[in-house]
Design a protein around this motif. Structure first.
Motif, PDB file in Angstrom:
ATOM      1  N   THR A 470       0.764  -1.024  -0.018  1.00 53.42           N
ATOM      2  CA  THR A 470       0.045   0.008  -0.015  1.00 53.42           C
ATOM      3  C   THR A 470       0.794   1.395  -0.174  1.00 53.42           C
ATOM      4  OG1 THR A 470      -1.641  -1.094   1.207  1.00 53.42           O
ATOM      5  CG2 THR A 470      -1.825   1.317   1.281  1.00 53.42           C
ATOM      6  N   MET A 471       1.804   1.281   0.636  1.00 50.20           N
ATOM      7  CA  MET A 471       2.635   2.236   1.022  1.00 50.20           C
ATOM      8  C   MET A 471       3.676   2.864  -0.432  1.00 50.20           C
ATOM      9  SD  MET A 471       2.026   3.803   3.864  1.00 50.20           S
ATOM     10  CE  MET A 471       3.198   4.847   4.133  1.00 50.20           C
ATOM     11  N   ASP A 473       2.606   1.600  -3.334  1.00 50.55           N
ATOM     12  CA  ASP A 473       1.720   2.115  -4.335  1.00 50.55           C
ATOM     13  C   ASP A 473       1.399   3.549  -4.046  1.00 50.55           C
ATOM     14  OD1 ASP A 473      -0.124   1.384  -6.641  1.00 50.55           O
ATOM     15  OD2 ASP A 473      -1.755   1.959  -5.309  1.00 50.55           O
ATOM     16  N   ALA A 474       1.199   4.254  -2.796  1.00 55.12           N
ATOM     17  CA  ALA A 474       0.860   5.496  -2.657  1.00 55.12           C
ATOM     18  C   ALA A 474       2.285   6.524  -3.039  1.00 55.12           C
ATOM     19  CB  ALA A 474       0.578   5.752  -1.210  1.00 55.12           C
ATOM     20  N   TYR A 477       2.065   6.841  -6.948  1.00 56.23           N
ATOM     21  CA  TYR A 477       0.994   7.716  -7.089  1.00 56.23           C
ATOM     22  C   TYR A 477       1.626   9.268  -6.990  1.00 56.23           C
ATOM     23  CZ  TYR A 477      -3.428  10.368  -7.465  1.00 56.23           C
ATOM     24  OH  TYR A 477      -4.409  11.278  -7.726  1.00 56.23           O
ATOM     25  N   LYS A 478       2.454   9.289  -5.848  1.00 59.08           N
ATOM     26  CA  LYS A 478       2.937  10.631  -5.758  1.00 59.08           C
ATOM     27  C   LYS A 478       4.124  11.014  -6.988  1.00 59.08           C
ATOM     28  CE  LYS A 478       5.505  13.592  -2.527  1.00 59.08           C
ATOM     29  NZ  LYS A 478       6.612  13.469  -1.134  1.00 59.08           N
ATOM     30  N   ALA A 490       8.037   6.252   0.422  1.00 54.08           N
ATOM     31  CA  ALA A 490       6.996   6.441   1.120  1.00 54.08           C
ATOM     32  C   ALA A 490       7.669   7.116   2.353  1.00 54.08           C
ATOM     33  CB  ALA A 490       6.590   5.079   1.737  1.00 54.08           C
TER      34      ALA A 490
END
Length: 499
Positions: A470-471, A473-474, A477-478, A490
């Motif tokens: 999840t981190m 992937d975040a 996205y950034k 992250a």
């Protein structure tokens, strides 16, 4: 051996549906048809032993039943056939029939040995008779009977030698049949190696040996296992180039003799002779079996050559089956387009990596990768170019990784790399290297390729495997938001941030 060929061939075809597995089945069937006289002897033996009328229960009928079941099993395994579950019913039936045939053949050999023993008893009785006649008769009778006695002793010794050879052949056949049965249960090379060492230790007592297997690229033979070679274990080659082996170049067994002027392979050990046998099965060479002797002339290796070849034949079929299973497993775990591992494998190995990292109190990281404007690239240049880009990007990623790292196709143009024993700083450095290598990919003139990458790490940014993805992937996205073609990490977990 013909029974083993038809059973192994049919079983291999039923499990893999590969037509080349039917070659030993056809050869074994022809051999059975050509040996009806031998089957007749076995039929008479069964009838005499049971006291039943000839033809009541025969080896011929058992073999006919076995061949019928194997034929049904092959038909059920034909492409498009609806007999999937029926194959395994026939597998069980053929195993029971083979066990019965092995028992009958063992009883046949035992009966022949018993006949030889009775002949020995008759000779002993005759010897006692001769002793009595010597006391009663004169010198003339003694002389005549002595000549007869000497002839009978010679016959007795011949029968004893024949009996010993029959017993030895029975034991050897039993060991080979047991080996073939055990190899069918071997799950991999380690299991097969254990069976080979145990069988070779019984059949070829006093001889050392080694097994070499081709690597995936088939440019070298790697040492798989060895036995009874303690004296030379330190100098035993771990790798053999195929071009240095006369047995592989000739395609048949070769003896490296220690005598002057003998033709020897460059990897041959000093002070020893070695019988080398190519491991051939279904038209493909899988490895090399070596049997060692301290006799520089190799005379004892000539004696055991037929037995060593039979041992190699059984092992070759096992290596063929294991290689097939490895290929099928590899196909199930890898993405066919890129050659990277698929998402299912990634999810399995992620949990394993996380547990190992926690046990060793070591970090692990993940890099999430997404190709920039990939849909636009597909629309402008076609899916063929898009597929070429994915393959080249996968190769670029693999070229930057260690052997312990895992690269997977997560879905579409999204890829992921797992880095055991790597903290956030190390992972970010690796991600930047990957980004640069991807930017150098250009399968077609005018096509620009770039990627955005997100990096996360346990325990610095994430507490669990799911949180790690999840981190990452975040962070990815950034990287997209910040303009693409860049690496973002992250943020550190609050619990780890120093006040």
């Amino acid at each position: 051996m013909a029974l083993l060929d038809i059973e192994s061939g049919a079983r291999g075809y039923a499990l893999s549906s590969r037509p080349d597995y039917l070659q030993p089945y056809s050869v074994g069937s022809q051999a059975l048809d050509d040996n009806r006289a031998t089957l007749g002897k076995l039929d008479r033996f069964v009838a005499e032993r049971s006291g039943s009328a000839p033809g009541t229960q025969t080896v011929s009928s058992l073999i006919a039943h076995l061949r019928s079941e194997l034929s049904k099993m092959i038909s059920a395994a034909q492409p498009g056939s609806a007999g999937g579950a029926e194959q395994f019913v026939h597998l069980d039936r053929t195993k029971a029939t083979m066990d019965t045939l092995r028992q009958i053949m063992g009883q046949f050999l035992t009966a022949k040995a018993g006949e030889a023993t009775r002949a020995e008893d008759n000779v002993a009785a005759l010897q006692r008779l001769l002793l009595a006649l010597q006391i009663i008769s004169g010198v003339a009778i003694l002389t005549a009977l002595f000549l007869a006695f000497r002839g009978l002793v010679s016959q007795s010794r011949a029968r004893a030698a024949a009996m010993a050879e029959a017993v030895q052949n029975r034991d050897q056949i039993g060991h080979l049949l047991s080996m073939a049965d055990m190899l069918q249960s071997a799950m991999g090379y380690e299991d097969a190696n254990a069976v080979l060492r145990a069988t070779a230790g019984r059949l070829l007592s006093g001889f050392g040996g080694a097994l070499y297997i081709f690597n995936n690229s088939r440019d070298r033979l790697d040492l798989s296992t060895a036995w009874n070679v303690d004296d030379v274990g330190m100098s035993h080659p771990q790798v053999i180039p195929p071009s240095q082996c006369w047995a592989l170049k000739r395609g048949k067994p070769h003896i490296n003799r220690g005598t002057y002027g003998a033709l020897r392979c460059s990897h041959a050990l000093d002070g020893q002779s070695a019988l080398e046998i190519p491991m051939l099965a279904r038209g493909e060479v899988y490895g090399l079996l070596q049997i060692f002797s301290d006799d520089p002339t190799g005379a004892d290796l000539e004696t055991i050559r037929p037995l060593a070849i039979a041992l190699a034949d059984s092992m070759s079929l096992a290596l063929s089956s294991i290689a097939l299973r490895e290929r099928l497993r590899n196909q199930a775990l890898r993405d066919p387009l890129t050659g990277l591992y698929n998402r299912r494998f990634m999810e399995e190995v992620l949990e394993s990596f996380a547990l190992q990292a926690e046990r060793r109190n070591a970090p692990m990281s993940a890099i999430m990768i997404d190709l920039d404007h990939f849909k636009k690239l597909n629309d402008q240049h076609g899916h063929a170019v898009g597929d070429a880009v994915l393959r080249d990007v996968a190769a670029a990623i693999l070229s930057a990784l260690r052997k312990s790292d895992i690269a997977c196709r997560y879905g579409g143009e999204e890829l992921i790399v797992l880095l055991p024993d790597s903290d956030l700083v190390t992972a970010r450095t690796k991600a930047e290297e990957i980004r640069k290598r991807i930017a150098e990919v250009s399968p077609v003139e005018g096509v620009v390729v770039s990627a955005s990458l997100g990096v996360a790490s346990i325990p610095q940014t994430s507490a669990s495997p799911a949180d790690l993805l999840t981190m990452a992937d975040a962070a990815l996205y950034k990287a997209k938001q910040e303009g693409r073609n860049r690496v973002e990490a992250a943020p550190a977990r609050m619990a780890l941030v120093k006040p």
